[in-house]
Motif scaffolding. Structure first.
Motif, PDB file in Angstrom:
ATOM      1  N   ASP A   1     -35.023  66.651  77.888  1.00 53.04           N
ATOM      2  CA  ASP A   1     -33.970  66.123  78.670  1.00 53.04           C
ATOM      3  C   ASP A   1     -33.466  67.285  79.902  1.00 53.04           C
ATOM      4  O   ASP A   1     -34.025  68.247  79.662  1.00 53.04           O
ATOM      5  N   VAL A   2     -32.989  66.518  80.752  1.00 52.96           N
ATOM      6  CA  VAL A   2     -32.670  67.078  81.760  1.00 52.96           C
ATOM      7  C   VAL A   2     -31.139  67.443  82.066  1.00 52.96           C
ATOM      8  O   VAL A   2     -30.476  66.339  81.643  1.00 52.96           O
ATOM      9  N   ALA A   3     -30.450  68.633  82.371  1.00 54.06           N
ATOM     10  CA  ALA A   3     -29.398  68.789  82.685  1.00 54.06           C
ATOM     11  C   ALA A   3     -29.168  69.567  83.767  1.00 54.06           C
ATOM     12  O   ALA A   3     -30.111  70.217  84.423  1.00 54.06           O
ATOM     13  N   ARG A   4     -27.816  69.808  84.231  1.00 54.06           N
ATOM     14  CA  ARG A   4     -27.304  70.980  85.182  1.00 54.06           C
ATOM     15  C   ARG A   4     -26.380  71.677  84.584  1.00 54.06           C
ATOM     16  O   ARG A   4     -25.618  71.245  83.779  1.00 54.06           O
ATOM     17  N   ARG A   5     -26.219  73.133  84.932  1.00 58.86           N
ATOM     18  CA  ARG A   5     -25.129  73.795  84.495  1.00 58.86           C
ATOM     19  C   ARG A   5     -24.344  73.942  85.732  1.00 58.86           C
ATOM     20  O   ARG A   5     -24.869  74.596  86.664  1.00 58.86           O
ATOM     21  N   ASP A   6     -22.850  74.146  85.608  1.00 61.27           N
ATOM     22  CA  ASP A   6     -21.863  74.410  86.743  1.00 61.27           C
ATOM     23  C   ASP A   6     -21.722  75.804  86.859  1.00 61.27           C
ATOM     24  O   ASP A   6     -22.247  76.541  85.974  1.00 61.27           O
ATOM     25  N   GLU A   7     -21.047  76.100  87.798  1.00 61.42           N
ATOM     26  CA  GLU A   7     -20.578  77.554  87.837  1.00 61.42           C
ATOM     27  C   GLU A   7     -19.654  78.103  87.153  1.00 61.42           C
ATOM     28  O   GLU A   7     -19.486  79.376  86.610  1.00 61.42           O
ATOM     29  N   ASN A   8     -18.997  77.256  86.032  1.00 61.95           N
ATOM     30  CA  ASN A   8     -18.055  77.373  84.888  1.00 61.95           C
ATOM     31  C   ASN A   8     -19.071  77.552  83.582  1.00 61.95           C
ATOM     32  O   ASN A   8     -18.264  77.780  82.345  1.00 61.95           O
ATOM     33  N   GLY A   9     -20.159  77.259  83.430  1.00 67.56           N
ATOM     34  CA  GLY A   9     -21.008  77.666  82.234  1.00 67.56           C
ATOM     35  C   GLY A   9     -21.030  76.030  81.444  1.00 67.56           C
ATOM     36  O   GLY A   9     -21.689  76.132  80.352  1.00 67.56           O
ATOM     37  N   LEU A  10     -20.743  75.020  82.136  1.00 70.80           N
ATOM     38  CA  LEU A  10     -20.574  73.662  81.495  1.00 70.80           C
ATOM     39  C   LEU A  10     -21.814  72.913  81.769  1.00 70.80           C
ATOM     40  O   LEU A  10     -22.413  73.068  82.989  1.00 70.80           O
ATOM     41  N   TYR A  11     -22.366  72.398  80.998  1.00 74.39           N
ATOM     42  CA  TYR A  11     -23.568  71.429  81.031  1.00 74.39           C
ATOM     43  C   TYR A  11     -23.455  70.064  80.952  1.00 74.39           C
ATOM     44  O   TYR A  11     -22.213  69.623  80.645  1.00 74.39           O
ATOM     45  N   TRP A  12     -24.140  69.474  81.995  1.00 75.11           N
ATOM     46  CA  TRP A  12     -23.927  67.962  82.567  1.00 75.11           C
ATOM     47  C   TRP A  12     -25.111  67.300  82.266  1.00 75.11           C
ATOM     48  O   TRP A  12     -26.076  67.630  82.689  1.00 75.11           O
TER      49      TRP A  12
ATOM     50  N   GLY B   1     -16.721  64.462  80.232  1.00 76.48           N
ATOM     51  CA  GLY B   1     -17.927  63.931  80.752  1.00 76.48           C
ATOM     52  C   GLY B   1     -19.278  65.149  80.588  1.00 76.48           C
ATOM     53  O   GLY B   1     -20.399  64.725  80.525  1.00 76.48           O
ATOM     54  N   SER B   2     -18.719  66.359  80.288  1.00 76.41           N
ATOM     55  CA  SER B   2     -19.676  67.330  80.343  1.00 76.41           C
ATOM     56  C   SER B   2     -20.289  67.362  78.576  1.00 76.41           C
ATOM     57  O   SER B   2     -19.518  66.744  77.852  1.00 76.41           O
ATOM     58  N   ILE B   3     -21.241  68.069  78.554  1.00 75.36           N
ATOM     59  CA  ILE B   3     -21.876  68.069  77.020  1.00 75.36           C
ATOM     60  C   ILE B   3     -21.332  69.503  76.411  1.00 75.36           C
ATOM     61  O   ILE B   3     -21.680  69.780  75.363  1.00 75.36           O
ATOM     62  N   GLY B   4     -20.637  70.142  77.279  1.00 77.97           N
ATOM     63  CA  GLY B   4     -20.106  71.318  76.695  1.00 77.97           C
ATOM     64  C   GLY B   4     -20.922  72.746  77.243  1.00 77.97           C
ATOM     65  O   GLY B   4     -21.393  72.627  78.339  1.00 77.97           O
ATOM     66  N   ARG B   5     -20.922  73.552  76.191  1.00 79.48           N
ATOM     67  CA  ARG B   5     -21.173  74.807  76.531  1.00 79.48           C
ATOM     68  C   ARG B   5     -22.531  75.340  75.677  1.00 79.48           C
ATOM     69  O   ARG B   5     -22.407  74.578  74.387  1.00 79.48           O
ATOM     70  N   ALA B   6     -23.161  76.226  75.900  1.00 79.90           N
ATOM     71  CA  ALA B   6     -24.390  76.750  75.157  1.00 79.90           C
ATOM     72  C   ALA B   6     -23.821  76.940  73.840  1.00 79.90           C
ATOM     73  O   ALA B   6     -22.665  77.672  73.620  1.00 79.90           O
ATOM     74  N   GLY B   7     -24.521  76.788  72.593  1.00 81.33           N
ATOM     75  CA  GLY B   7     -24.159  76.992  71.205  1.00 81.33           C
ATOM     76  C   GLY B   7     -24.007  78.357  71.115  1.00 81.33           C
ATOM     77  O   GLY B   7     -25.003  79.299  71.747  1.00 81.33           O
ATOM     78  N   SER B   8     -23.467  79.046  70.195  1.00 79.35           N
ATOM     79  CA  SER B   8     -23.152  80.422  69.914  1.00 79.35           C
ATOM     80  C   SER B   8     -24.181  80.743  68.983  1.00 79.35           C
ATOM     81  O   SER B   8     -24.464  82.007  68.897  1.00 79.35           O
ATOM     82  N   ALA B   9     -24.903  80.111  68.441  1.00 83.71           N
ATOM     83  CA  ALA B   9     -26.085  80.559  67.489  1.00 83.71           C
ATOM     84  C   ALA B   9     -27.269  80.407  68.068  1.00 83.71           C
ATOM     85  O   ALA B   9     -28.545  80.625  67.308  1.00 83.71           O
ATOM     86  N   CYS B  10     -27.379  79.893  69.318  1.00 79.85           N
ATOM     87  CA  CYS B  10     -28.733  79.505  69.872  1.00 79.85           C
ATOM     88  C   CYS B  10     -28.539  80.117  71.469  1.00 79.85           C
ATOM     89  O   CYS B  10     -27.519  80.346  72.041  1.00 79.85           O
ATOM     90  N   GLU B  11     -29.789  80.167  72.265  1.00 80.72           N
ATOM     91  CA  GLU B  11     -29.855  80.428  73.505  1.00 80.72           C
ATOM     92  C   GLU B  11     -30.399  79.057  74.183  1.00 80.72           C
ATOM     93  O   GLU B  11     -31.256  78.079  73.520  1.00 80.72           O
TER      94      GLU B  11
END
Length: 493
Positions: free
Chosen positions: A367-378, A307-317
């Motif tokens: 686009d709108v997302a939230r980030r949880d305390e583990n660094g995962l984006y939703w 359900g998460s879209i994952g973590r920030a890409g390693s080559a971008c901010e």
């Protein structure tokens, strides 16, 4: 350095290694390198030089990649045309990008001839010689791709991506998929989108893996192909169609290491159905303007972060920015901003739209997302889809996720409708799986699952939802559909 070196280096080291499998035939890296050499020289003799554009008007074919790498060598730009557009829309894009050549396949020979004032050439035919372009050294900072996407004014806008954008994107894809040179990857998505071009194909070429390319999507053919590849890219509508074929049930998926999916909000039940077959599903989040990788799941986290879209890409901010311009904290929602070499440098000849989309080097996705305390984006929703009802923000995607669990619902889209009292109210537009499904059943399914102020005030049943070429529901068309319907014909609650 230009990215055609990916092919040249592999051709020098392993010329017999398969690079492309297409319609039962294999082209090895030596073959592809030779084709690129010949095409680059033919393009130069036809007058294509650094900064010029070459348009491709056709279905998926090896020629798209030959042209891409040939353009990279010359410092030119490839413009893959969306063949699903009307001829008038194609003409508008061609006028905008002003290509030196338009190269077409046999399916679009007639339409291509209508592009007045253009040098139009059939794929496989000799390119017309003209005044040869000057040979200039190209590099990673040169623009390579112009991919057209819908504009805010209704006119298409061309996102300009550099060679460096494809390099950064490839690195993130290799990481997300744990891709190796021994892998064979499958693409059935159209190559006029960055998803088809860059989620698996160009990353595979960057490390010397093998690409199986289908001319166009056919559910049974894709289901069968999944048994002979290591990685595959899809979108929800494509995957759903594949899973409804008998070939899916019969396929031995023991080789398939992962399916990546993106383009739109992905139903969790769809992911879980694939996981039940023992195949991890990873979500890829991005946009045409980010090449597309920006946020993504890694294969090793697929089962634990459904359900998460994952973590920030390693080559971008990545930033999540609230309406007041401040950064959203953990658990808070904000607009996704992306910064890095993978982002566009401009919209082609559209400085006002470029300025509106960029802020101090950050691309504002909308686009709108939230980030949880583990660094995962939703993922939450598109900003333009947010319904403001009585001063409260309602995210249609949140309602859609709950309604997709209803066994009587095949598809659903939630949009806003103007309301004199509340400003806007949500409307659920439903394609029934069960002909006996009632509005009361639809709304009852939401009871206790979402706040009452978020519940749709209207349920509308339709035969199908309007979708674009990548399977995304076109919300603007759904809203127009609702506006044209008389309120008294719908189920008010």
């Amino acid at each position: 350095m230009t990215i055609d070196r990916w092919i040249a280096e592999k051709a020098a080291a392993q010329p017999e290694k398969p690079a492309l499998i297409f319609e039962g035939a294999a082209l090895n890296y030596g073959d592809v390198a030779g084709e690129i050499d010949a095409r680059a020289e033919a393009l130069r003799r036809a007058g294509v030089g650094r900064g010029d554009r070459v348009a491709w008007y056709g279905l998926n074919a090896p020629e798209v990649f030959i042209l891409l790498f040939a353009c990279a060598r010359l410092g030119a730009m490839l413009v893959p045309l969306n063949w699903r557009l009307a001829e008038g829309e194609i003409a508008q894009i061609v006028e905008s990008c002003d290509p030196t050549l338009v190269i077409h396949d046999e399916d679009f020979a007639g339409a291509a001839r209508h592009l007045s004032g253009r040098r139009v050439v059939a794929a496989g035919a000799p390119l017309p010689e003209g005044r040869p372009a000057k040979a200039e050294a190209a590099g990673e900072d040169d623009p390579l791709l112009i991919v057209y996407t819908s504009g805010s004014t209704g006119r298409p806008k061309g996102a300009v991506l550099t060679q460096a954008a494809l390099v950064a994107n490839a690195a993130m894809s290799v990481e997300a998929h744990a891709m190796t040179p021994d892998d064979t990857v499958l693409n059935v998505l159209p190559l006029f989108h960055v998803g088809g071009l860059n989620i698996l194909c160009t990353p595979a070429f960057s490390i010397g893996a093998t690409v199986e390319l289908h001319r166009r999507f056919e559910p049974a053919a894709m289901a069968q192909a999944l048994a002979r590849v290591d990685l595959a890219i899809t979108v929800p509508t494509v995957l759903q169609a594949v899973m409804e074929t008998p070939q899916w049930a019969a396929a031995d998926l023991s080789r398939l290491r992962a399916i990546s999916i993106g383009s739109t909000d992905v139903p969790v039940p769809l992911i879980e159905a694939v996981h039940a077959r023992g195949v991890p599903v990873i979500q890829i989040y991005g946009a045409t303007e980010t090449a597309p990788f920006a946020i993504y799941q890694r294969v090793e986290e697929a089962h634990a972060t459904v359900g998460s879209i994952g973590r920030a890409g390693s080559a971008c901010e990545i930033r999540l920015v609230k309406g007041d311009g401040s950064d959203a904290g953990p658990g808070e929602s904000g607009e996704i901003w992306v910064k890095g070499p993978n982002t566009l440098i401009e919209y082609w000849r559209a400085p006002e739209e470029t300025a509106a989309a960029m802020r101090d080097g950050w691309f504002r996705t909308g686009d709108v997302a939230r980030r949880d305390e583990n660094g995962l984006y939703w993922f939450r929703d598109r900003i333009k889809h947010v319904i403001i009802s009585g001063g409260e923000n309602i995210y249609p995607a949140e309602i859609e996720r709950v309604l997709r669990d209803h066994p009587g619902i095949r598809e659903v889209a939630v949009v806003g409708r103007p309301d004199a009292k509340w400003g806007e109210v949500p409307v659920a537009v439903v394609v029934r799986a069960d002909p006996a499904l009632t509005p009361e059943s639809v709304l009852g399914h939401l009871e206790g699952r979402i706040a009452r102020y978020k519940r749709p005030r209207v349920v509308v049943f339709v035969e199908a939802l309007p979708r674009n070429a990548m399977g995304k529901v076109v919300a603007a068309e759904v809203r127009r559909m609702i506006a044209s319907m008389h309120a008294g014909e719908n189920a008010e609650t």
